[in-house]
Design a protein around this motif. Structure first.
Motif, mmCIF file in Angstrom:
data_model
loop_
_atom_site.group_PDB
_atom_site.id
_atom_site.type_symbol
_atom_site.label_atom_id
_atom_site.label_comp_id
_atom_site.label_asym_id
_atom_site.label_seq_id
_atom_site.Cartn_x
_atom_site.Cartn_y
_atom_site.Cartn_z
ATOM 1 N N VAL A 203 0.853 -1.186 0.000
ATOM 2 C CA VAL A 203 0.000 0.000 0.000
ATOM 3 C C VAL A 203 0.889 1.237 0.000
ATOM 4 N N SER A 204 0.546 2.208 -0.834
ATOM 5 C CA SER A 204 1.376 3.412 -0.936
ATOM 6 C C SER A 204 0.503 4.634 -1.195
ATOM 7 N N TYR A 205 0.854 5.749 -0.561
ATOM 8 C CA TYR A 205 0.175 7.022 -0.812
ATOM 9 C C TYR A 205 1.017 8.161 -0.239
ATOM 10 N N VAL A 206 0.635 9.369 -0.583
ATOM 11 C CA VAL A 206 1.270 10.566 -0.015
ATOM 12 C C VAL A 206 0.348 11.104 1.067
ATOM 13 N N ASP A 207 0.877 11.245 2.293
ATOM 14 C CA ASP A 207 0.019 11.676 3.394
ATOM 15 C C ASP A 207 -0.127 13.201 3.412
ATOM 16 N N ASP A 208 -0.834 13.718 4.426
ATOM 17 C CA ASP A 208 -1.125 15.146 4.488
ATOM 18 C C ASP A 208 0.115 16.013 4.666
ATOM 19 N N TYR A 209 1.231 15.404 5.049
ATOM 20 C CA TYR A 209 2.465 16.163 5.259
ATOM 21 C C TYR A 209 3.402 16.053 4.064
ATOM 22 N N GLY A 210 2.889 15.475 2.962
ATOM 23 C CA GLY A 210 3.684 15.369 1.747
ATOM 24 C C GLY A 210 4.679 14.230 1.773
ATOM 25 N N ARG A 211 4.544 13.311 2.742
ATOM 26 C CA ARG A 211 5.472 12.185 2.852
ATOM 27 C C ARG A 211 4.879 10.946 2.183
ATOM 28 N N THR A 212 5.713 10.172 1.542
ATOM 29 C CA THR A 212 5.250 8.929 0.933
ATOM 30 C C THR A 212 5.182 7.839 2.000
ATOM 31 N N VAL A 213 4.006 7.306 2.186
ATOM 32 C CA VAL A 213 3.792 6.207 3.129
ATOM 33 C C VAL A 213 3.682 4.923 2.317
#
Length: 633
Positions: A203-213
Motif C-alpha cells: 500500500v502506498s500514498y502521499v500523506d497530508d504532510y507530503g510524505r510517501t507512506v
C-alpha cells in the motif's frame, strides 16, 4: 358473339359505382386533409419521397431537442464558471492582502472563515443542476459533483494492465485533510483468491504532510468483514475473484463525487460534440501530483487550515505521526502549553519504553514472547547517540521462553544520528530480521542501561510493552516514552505509565518551564512502534501560505477563463447548428408540401365531376336494369 348475362351486367355496374364512390371518398379526404397522399396506396410513387421526408423531419426534431438541451447546458455552465471566476478574483485579492505584513496573526486567523466560505460557495456552484441533472458531474448527473467533506471511493480503479479478475473495495470515514490516491499492488507471484490463500499487498500514498507512506499488508478472506486499515480511517477489502501478482488498484479519496467522462450531443448523423465540463478540467485532478496538491479545493482548504493555525494562541498543537505508524492506529497526540516553551523543546513521543521493537512482518513474531537484555559495550558512554558519539549496545535474548531462562548472545546494535534512533531508521536484529529495534532519542549513560540487570532491561511486559494490535488507552494500560530538549539543548526522556483516560490532560514533566499537557482523542488507538513529533513549523504559516496561494488562484482563474472561452465557442457552434436545423426543417416542410399537398381547385372540380358521373350512373343503371315482361319473352 358473346351474350352478356344479367349477372355480368349487374356485377359490372356495381364495380363501376364502387369505383366512382371510392374516387369521391378519396377526393373528399384530400380536400379535408389538404394532402393528396394520405396513405401509400393513394399514390405509391409520391408516397416514397414523402415517407423519407417525414423521417427526415423526425430526425431534425430530435436533433433540435438535443441541440437545445446542450445549448441550455452550455449557457448555464458558462454563467456558473463566470461566477466561479469572479469568486476566485475576490479570493486572490484577499490572498494578496494577507500575504503582506500589514495583518496580524489574529487578523489572518479571523479571515480564515472567508476562505472557507469561498470553498463552500465554489462547491455549491459546482453542484448546479438543470432539471435534476448536475452539470459538472460528468456522466453521473444524478449525483452532486462535489462535497465539502472528503469521500472514499467505494470501488477502486483497476489498472488496465491487470491480469486478475478481482477488485479492491474501500470504506470508512476519512480523517485526513487533503485528497489522496491510495495505490494497492498485489505482491509477488500471487495467483489465487484471498479466501483460499492470504494475499500480500503493498500500500502506498502521499500523506497530508507530503510524505510517501508505503507498507506491506495482508488481506485474509474477502468481503467487508475482512477489511484492513490503510491509514486515516480508510479500510480496504477484496472480493472472491482471482488476483495476480502485479495487479494494481487505486482508491481515490477526494471531494469530487462525479466522474470525468464527457457528455456528447448529436448535431447530425456523423457529427458529435461534447458539451459538459468536469471538475478535473476546471480545478485540476485530486491527490498529490509532483509533490503538491494542485486541486483548487485542496488549495483552499490548506489555505484555510494555515490561517486557522496562524495564531500562537491555540487550544492545542498537533503532533505529526511517523509514516511507520500502524495504519490502524487512530490516536491523535495533542499538546497544550506555552508556544515558546514547546517550540524550543521539540517533543517526541513513542509507544512503549525507551527500548522499542517493531515487527516488520504480518506473521506472528517472537517479539511477543522473547525477553531481551542490553548493556553498553562502552561502560563509559554518556550523552546522545550521534555520528561522533555512537552508542554500541550488546544484547541477548531468551531462546526458549517459558521453559526457563536460556540466554543467547544476539550481538551488537549501533545507534547514531541516522541508525536506530527512530522508527524510520530502525535496525533489524541479526537473529530475527523481521524484528527491528530503535531507541528513543535522548541522553543515556551506564546508570540508565546497567549490565545484565532486570531493573530497566527490555523485557516483554516490563521494560517495554508489546501489543497485539491497536489498543484503546481508555481500557488498556499503555506506556508512552517522550523526549524533549532541556535548557542546554540536551535531549532528555521520560515515560508515562500508564496513560490515564484519553479524556484527561496528562502532565509532562519537563524541566525549565511550565509543564505542558498531553491529550489523546477519545477512542483513539495506539500500537507498538507508533511515534509522533511535535513540530510547530506547521503553525504560523498564514502569510507564507497566502503568498503561495496567489499563483495557484491565478492558475485556477486561467483554467476557468479558458473553459469560459471554450463554452462561448461551443455555444456559437450550437446556435449556428440550431439555425441550420430550423432552415433544414423549413426546406423539408416545403418538399413535403410539394409531394403531399393537394390542389384544392382541381380536387373540388374533380369531386363535382365524380358526383355528376355518380348520379348519372345511378340513373342509367336503374333505367337499364328495370325488369319488364319483355325480359322473359
Amino acid at each position: 358473339m358473346f351474350r352478356v348475362t344479367q349477372a355480368t351486367y349487374y356485377r359490372q355496374a356495381i364495380n363501376e359505382l364502387m369505383r366512382m364512390e371510392y374516387g369521391h371518398a378519396v377526393l373528399s379526404e384530400q380536400i379535408s386533409s389538404g394532402k393528396q397522399v394520405n396513405r401509400p396506396s393513394d399514390n405509391p410513387v409520391l408516397a416514397i419521397p414523402g415517407q423519407y421526408t417525414h423521417r427526415a423531419l423526425d430526425d431534425i426534431e430530435q436533433y433540435k431537442k438535443c441541440v437545445d438541451h446542450a445549448l441550455t447546458w452550455v449557457r448555464q455552465s458558462e454563467s456558473i464558471m463566470q461566477s466561479m471566476n469572479d469568486l476566485l478574483a475576490d479570493a486572490q485579492s484577499t490572498a494578496e492582502q494577507l500575504a503582506t505584513g500589514t495583518y496580524t496573526e489574529e487578523q489572518r486567523a479571523a479571515l480564515s472563515s472567508e476562505v472557507l466560505n469561498t470553498l463552500e460557495s465554489l462547491i455549491g456552484m459546482a453542484n448546479t443542476s438543470i432539471n435534476g441533472s448536475h452539470i459538472f458531474s460528468g456522466t453521473q448527473t444524478s449525483i452532486p459533483a462535489a462535497d465539502t467533506a472528503l469521500h472514499i471511493s467505494g470501488t477502486a480503479t483497476a489498472d488496465s494492465t491487470n491480469v486478475g479478475e478481482g477488485n479492491i473495495y474501500a470504506r470508512g470515514s476519512f480523517t485526513g485533510q487533503y485528497s489522496r490516491n491510495i495505490t494497492v499492488t498485489v505482491a509477488g507471484s500471487y495467483n489465487s483468491d484471498p479466501d483460499t490463500t492470504d494475499m500480500p499487498v503493498t500500500v502506498s500514498y502521499v500523506d497530508d504532510y507530503g510524505r510517501t507512506v508505503s507498507f506491506n499488508a495482508t488481506i485474509s478472506g474477502t468481503g467487508s468483514g475482512n477489511a484492513i486499515d490503510v491509514g486515516d480511517g480508510v479500510q480496504i477489502y477484496a472480493d472472491t475473484n482471482n488476483y495476480r501478482g502485479g495487479d494494481v488498484f487505486t482508491v481515490e479519496v477526494g471531494r469530487h463525487l462525479g466522474n470525468e467522462e464527457s457528455l456528447e450531443v448529436n448535431l447530425s448523423w456523423d457529427n458529435r460534440m461534447s458539451y459538459n465540463y468536469t471538475l478535473d478540467q476546471l480545478f485540476s485532478t485530486e491527490g498529490n501530483v509532483d509533490g503538491e496538491w494542485g486541486n483548487l479545493f485542496d488549495v483552499l482548504y490548506g489555505w484555510y487550515d494555515a490561517l486557522q493555525k496562524d495564531s500562537q494562541d491555540q487550544d492545542y498543537f498537533e503532533s505529526i505521526p511517523a509514516v511507520t505508524n500502524n495504519p490502524g492506529s487512530s490516536a491523535d497526540l495533542n499538546v497544550s502549553g506555552d508556544w515558546d516553551l514547546l517550540n524550543s523543546r521539540r517533543l517526541q513521543f513513542q509507544v512503549g519504553g525507551p527500548f522499542q521493537f517493531i515487527n516488520d512482518t504480518t506473521s506472528d513474531s517472537t517479539i511477543s514472547v522473547r525477553q531481551y537484555q542490553f548493556y553498553l559495550e562502552d561502560s563509559t558512554f554518556t550523552g546522545e547517540p550521534s555520528d561522533d558519539n555512537p552508542m554500541v549496545l550488546h544484547y541477548r535474548y531468551d531462546s526458549d521462553p517459558g521453559a526457563g531462562t536460556t540466554w543467547v548472545d544476539g550481538g551488537t546494535i549501533t545507534v547514531d544520528s541516522t541508525s536506530g534512533n527512530s522508527p524510520e531508521n530502525a535496525i533489524s536484529l541479526t537473529d530475527d530480521p523481521d524484528v527491528k529495534f530503535y531507541l528513543a532519542q535522548g541522553y543515556y549513560d551506564v546508570s540508565l542501561i546497567p549490565e545484565w540487570t532486570d531493573e530497566n532491561n527490555a523485557v516483554a511486559g516490563q521494560g517495554f510493552e508489546v501489543y497485539s494490535g491497536p489498543v484503546d488507552p481508555d481500557t488498556t494500560s499503555v506506556k508512552i516514552t517522550y523526549s524533549y530538549l532541556d535548557d542546554d539543548g540536551v535531549r532528555r526522556w521520560n515515560t508515562i505509565d500508564p496513560v490515564p483516560g484519553t479524556d484527561q490532560d496528562i502532565t509532562l514533566d519537563i524541566t525549565g518551564g511550565t509543564d505542558p499537557t498531553l491529550s489523546i482523542n477519545l477512542g483513539g488507538t495506539l500500537d507498538d512502534g507508533d511515534y509522533w513529533e511535535l513540530d510547530l513549523s506547521q503553525y504560523q504559516q498564514g502569510q507564507e501560505t497566502s503568498q503561495e496561494c496567489i499563483p495557484k488562484l491565478e492558475d485556477a482563474m486561467t483554467s476557468l477563463l479558458g473553459s469560459i472561452s471554450d463554452a462561448g465557442a461551443r455555444q456559437n457552434r450550437l446556435e449556428v447548428r440550431d439555425v441550420l436545423l430550423d432552415d433544414d426543417f423549413l426546406l423539408k416542410i416545403d418538399v413535403l408540401e410539394r409531394v403531399e399537398s393537394t390542389d384544392l381547385t382541381t380536387a373540388i372540380t374533380d369531386l363535382a365531376m365524380y358526383e355528376t358521373l355518380y348520379k348519372a350512373a345511378l340513373s342509367s343503371t336503374a333505367s337499364i336494369s328495370r325488369v319488364t315482361l319483355a325480359n322473359y319473352l
